[in-house]
Motif scaffolding. Structure first.
Motif, PDB file in Angstrom:
ATOM      1  N   MET A  18       0.917  -1.044  -0.094  1.00 18.44           N
ATOM      2  CA  MET A  18       0.188  -0.041   0.233  1.00 18.44           C
ATOM      3  C   MET A  18       0.929   1.696  -0.209  1.00 18.44           C
ATOM      4  O   MET A  18       2.329   0.802   0.774  1.00 18.44           O
ATOM      5  CB  MET A  18      -0.647   0.146   1.489  1.00 18.44           C
ATOM      6  CG  MET A  18      -1.883   0.894   1.567  1.00 18.44           C
ATOM      7  SD  MET A  18      -2.382   1.514   3.295  1.00 18.44           S
ATOM      8  CE  MET A  18      -4.037  -0.025   2.223  1.00 18.44           C
ATOM      9  N   ARG A  19       0.331   2.242  -0.922  1.00 17.18           N
ATOM     10  CA  ARG A  19       1.395   3.983  -0.638  1.00 17.18           C
ATOM     11  C   ARG A  19       0.332   4.614  -0.087  1.00 17.18           C
ATOM     12  O   ARG A  19      -0.334   4.842  -0.591  1.00 17.18           O
ATOM     13  CB  ARG A  19       1.560   3.989  -1.778  1.00 17.18           C
ATOM     14  CG  ARG A  19       2.903   4.959  -1.801  1.00 17.18           C
ATOM     15  CD  ARG A  19       3.196   5.232  -3.422  1.00 17.18           C
ATOM     16  NE  ARG A  19       1.743   5.855  -3.775  1.00 17.18           N
ATOM     17  CZ  ARG A  19       2.497   6.567  -5.273  1.00 17.18           C
ATOM     18  NH1 ARG A  19       3.375   6.961  -5.651  1.00 17.18           N
ATOM     19  NH2 ARG A  19       1.963   7.334  -6.305  1.00 17.18           N
ATOM     20  N   LEU A  20       0.720   5.272   0.385  1.00 19.14           N
ATOM     21  CA  LEU A  20      -0.005   6.626   1.592  1.00 19.14           C
ATOM     22  C   LEU A  20       0.724   7.996   0.960  1.00 19.14           C
ATOM     23  O   LEU A  20       2.097   7.682   0.514  1.00 19.14           O
ATOM     24  CB  LEU A  20       0.165   6.648   2.480  1.00 19.14           C
ATOM     25  CG  LEU A  20      -0.087   5.009   3.698  1.00 19.14           C
ATOM     26  CD1 LEU A  20       0.116   5.638   5.109  1.00 19.14           C
ATOM     27  CD2 LEU A  20      -1.227   4.436   3.314  1.00 19.14           C
ATOM     28  N   TYR A  60      14.584   4.378  10.025  1.00 19.58           N
ATOM     29  CA  TYR A  60      13.266   3.732   9.792  1.00 19.58           C
ATOM     30  C   TYR A  60      12.944   2.992  11.555  1.00 19.58           C
ATOM     31  O   TYR A  60      14.347   1.969  11.214  1.00 19.58           O
ATOM     32  CB  TYR A  60      13.184   2.666   8.947  1.00 19.58           C
ATOM     33  CG  TYR A  60      12.696   3.033   7.614  1.00 19.58           C
ATOM     34  CD1 TYR A  60      14.394   3.409   6.794  1.00 19.58           C
ATOM     35  CD2 TYR A  60      11.282   3.630   6.397  1.00 19.58           C
ATOM     36  CE1 TYR A  60      13.972   4.186   5.162  1.00 19.58           C
ATOM     37  CE2 TYR A  60      11.597   4.287   5.843  1.00 19.58           C
ATOM     38  CZ  TYR A  60      12.571   4.072   5.197  1.00 19.58           C
ATOM     39  OH  TYR A  60      12.413   4.761   3.981  1.00 19.58           O
ATOM     40  N   PRO A  61      12.504   2.922  11.856  1.00 20.36           N
ATOM     41  CA  PRO A  61      12.164   1.535  13.433  1.00 20.36           C
ATOM     42  C   PRO A  61      12.995   0.007  13.451  1.00 20.36           C
ATOM     43  O   PRO A  61      12.265   0.031  11.543  1.00 20.36           O
ATOM     44  CB  PRO A  61      11.635   2.288  13.902  1.00 20.36           C
ATOM     45  CG  PRO A  61      10.411   2.649  13.334  1.00 20.36           C
ATOM     46  CD  PRO A  61      10.752   3.243  12.337  1.00 20.36           C
ATOM     47  N   SER A  62      12.779  -0.224  13.605  1.00 22.35           N
ATOM     48  CA  SER A  62      12.961  -1.862  13.210  1.00 22.35           C
ATOM     49  C   SER A  62      11.680  -2.529  13.043  1.00 22.35           C
ATOM     50  O   SER A  62      12.032  -3.482  11.960  1.00 22.35           O
ATOM     51  CB  SER A  62      13.818  -2.629  14.393  1.00 22.35           C
ATOM     52  OG  SER A  62      12.708  -2.633  15.438  1.00 22.35           O
ATOM     53  N   SER A  63      10.641  -1.805  13.209  1.00 17.22           N
ATOM     54  CA  SER A  63       9.752  -2.935  12.645  1.00 17.22           C
ATOM     55  C   SER A  63       9.459  -2.589  11.339  1.00 17.22           C
ATOM     56  O   SER A  63       8.214  -3.831  10.996  1.00 17.22           O
ATOM     57  CB  SER A  63       8.570  -2.365  13.799  1.00 17.22           C
ATOM     58  OG  SER A  63       8.603  -1.032  13.824  1.00 17.22           O
ATOM     59  N   GLY A  66      13.000  -2.287   5.823  1.00 18.56           N
ATOM     60  CA  GLY A  66      13.137  -3.296   4.933  1.00 18.56           C
ATOM     61  C   GLY A  66      11.641  -3.173   4.485  1.00 18.56           C
ATOM     62  O   GLY A  66      11.231  -4.004   3.411  1.00 18.56           O
ATOM     63  N   ARG A  67      11.093  -2.741   5.171  1.00 20.59           N
ATOM     64  CA  ARG A  67       9.918  -3.096   4.176  1.00 20.59           C
ATOM     65  C   ARG A  67       9.035  -1.581   3.625  1.00 20.59           C
ATOM     66  O   ARG A  67       7.895  -1.969   3.027  1.00 20.59           O
ATOM     67  CB  ARG A  67       8.476  -3.638   5.416  1.00 20.59           C
ATOM     68  CG  ARG A  67       8.726  -4.946   5.640  1.00 20.59           C
ATOM     69  CD  ARG A  67       7.964  -5.776   6.629  1.00 20.59           C
ATOM     70  NE  ARG A  67       7.709  -5.125   8.199  1.00 20.59           N
ATOM     71  CZ  ARG A  67       6.450  -4.735   8.374  1.00 20.59           C
ATOM     72  NH1 ARG A  67       5.660  -4.845   7.441  1.00 20.59           N
ATOM     73  NH2 ARG A  67       6.395  -3.910   8.968  1.00 20.59           N
ATOM     74  N   PHE A  68       9.637  -0.735   4.370  1.00 20.87           N
ATOM     75  CA  PHE A  68       8.709   0.805   4.676  1.00 20.87           C
ATOM     76  C   PHE A  68       9.554   2.011   3.499  1.00 20.87           C
ATOM     77  O   PHE A  68      10.794   1.471   4.107  1.00 20.87           O
ATOM     78  CB  PHE A  68       8.071   1.168   5.289  1.00 20.87           C
ATOM     79  CG  PHE A  68       6.804   0.934   6.549  1.00 20.87           C
ATOM     80  CD1 PHE A  68       6.332  -0.490   5.963  1.00 20.87           C
ATOM     81  CD2 PHE A  68       6.250   1.468   7.377  1.00 20.87           C
ATOM     82  CE1 PHE A  68       4.883  -1.279   6.786  1.00 20.87           C
ATOM     83  CE2 PHE A  68       4.429   1.174   7.776  1.00 20.87           C
ATOM     84  CZ  PHE A  68       4.557  -0.390   7.060  1.00 20.87           C
ATOM     85  N   THR A  69       9.631   2.680   2.449  1.00 23.02           N
ATOM     86  CA  THR A  69      10.269   3.142   1.885  1.00 23.02           C
ATOM     87  C   THR A  69       9.521   5.185   1.494  1.00 23.02           C
ATOM     88  O   THR A  69       8.163   5.113   1.767  1.00 23.02           O
ATOM     89  CB  THR A  69      10.437   2.680   0.742  1.00 23.02           C
ATOM     90  OG1 THR A  69      11.449   1.807   0.900  1.00 23.02           O
ATOM     91  CG2 THR A  69      11.427   4.029   0.451  1.00 23.02           C
ATOM     92  N   MET A  83       4.627   0.715   2.010  1.00 22.42           N
ATOM     93  CA  MET A  83       4.579   0.220   2.719  1.00 22.42           C
ATOM     94  C   MET A  83       4.247  -1.360   1.830  1.00 22.42           C
ATOM     95  O   MET A  83       3.229  -1.631   1.460  1.00 22.42           O
ATOM     96  CB  MET A  83       3.423   0.098   3.530  1.00 22.42           C
ATOM     97  CG  MET A  83       3.508   1.591   4.317  1.00 22.42           C
ATOM     98  SD  MET A  83       1.958   1.648   5.643  1.00 22.42           S
ATOM     99  CE  MET A  83       0.620   1.453   4.479  1.00 22.42           C
ATOM    100  N   ASN A  84       5.293  -2.591   1.910  1.00 26.76           N
ATOM    101  CA  ASN A  84       5.580  -3.861   1.565  1.00 26.76           C
ATOM    102  C   ASN A  84       5.011  -4.171   2.643  1.00 26.76           C
ATOM    103  O   ASN A  84       5.833  -4.542   3.507  1.00 26.76           O
ATOM    104  CB  ASN A  84       6.298  -3.528   0.796  1.00 26.76           C
ATOM    105  CG  ASN A  84       6.759  -2.752  -1.051  1.00 26.76           C
ATOM    106  OD1 ASN A  84       5.877  -2.782  -0.814  1.00 26.76           O
ATOM    107  ND2 ASN A  84       7.417  -2.776  -0.861  1.00 26.76           N
TER     108      ASN A  84
END
Length: 125
Positions: A18-20, A60-63, A66-69, A83-84
């Motif tokens: 999803m992209r915000l 980016y926090p660790s949570s 690698g998934r969010f950009t 958000m991937n």
């Protein structure tokens, strides 16, 4: 009047993307550090990404790393959060915010002056 408006939320299944979007009016986003935050029911608000003015630092926090950009489109006065590999625990209201945000590649300290209204992201099968 300075205003931030988020969009792009909705319902997705686990593993989807999803992209915000966060569009600014009344000021130029490129001049400001921007943060993306989220708050789930019963939980405290947490930062999910911060980007400095000029994009020299991104956090980016660790949570979500690698998934969010996070990325800017200065021509559109917009900041995006891609958000991937979404997980159910990513379910929350997502907010963008601007200014009074100190960003390094390792930390984000924020007392934002400007907030959007939020957009709901639900990750569920």
């Amino acid at each position: 009047q300075l205003q931030l408006v988020e969009s792009g939320g909705g319902l997705v299944q686990p593993g989807e993307s999803m992209r915000l979007s966060c569009v600014a009016s009344g000021f130029t986003l490129d001049y400001y550090p921007i943060g993306w935050f989220r708050q789930a029911p019963g939980k405290e608000r947490e930062v999910v990404s911060c980007i400095s003015s000029g994009d020299s630092s991104i956090y980016y926090p660790s949570s979500v790393k690698g998934r969010f950009t996070v990325a800017r489109d200065n021509a559109k006065n917009t900041v995006y959060l891609q958000m991937n590999s979404l997980k159910p625990e990513d379910t929350a209201v997502y907010y963008c915010a601007a200014d009074l945000i100190l960003v390094t590649n390792y930390t984000c300290a924020a007392v934002p002056r400007y907030w959007g209204q939020g957009t709901q992201v639900t990750v569920s099968s």
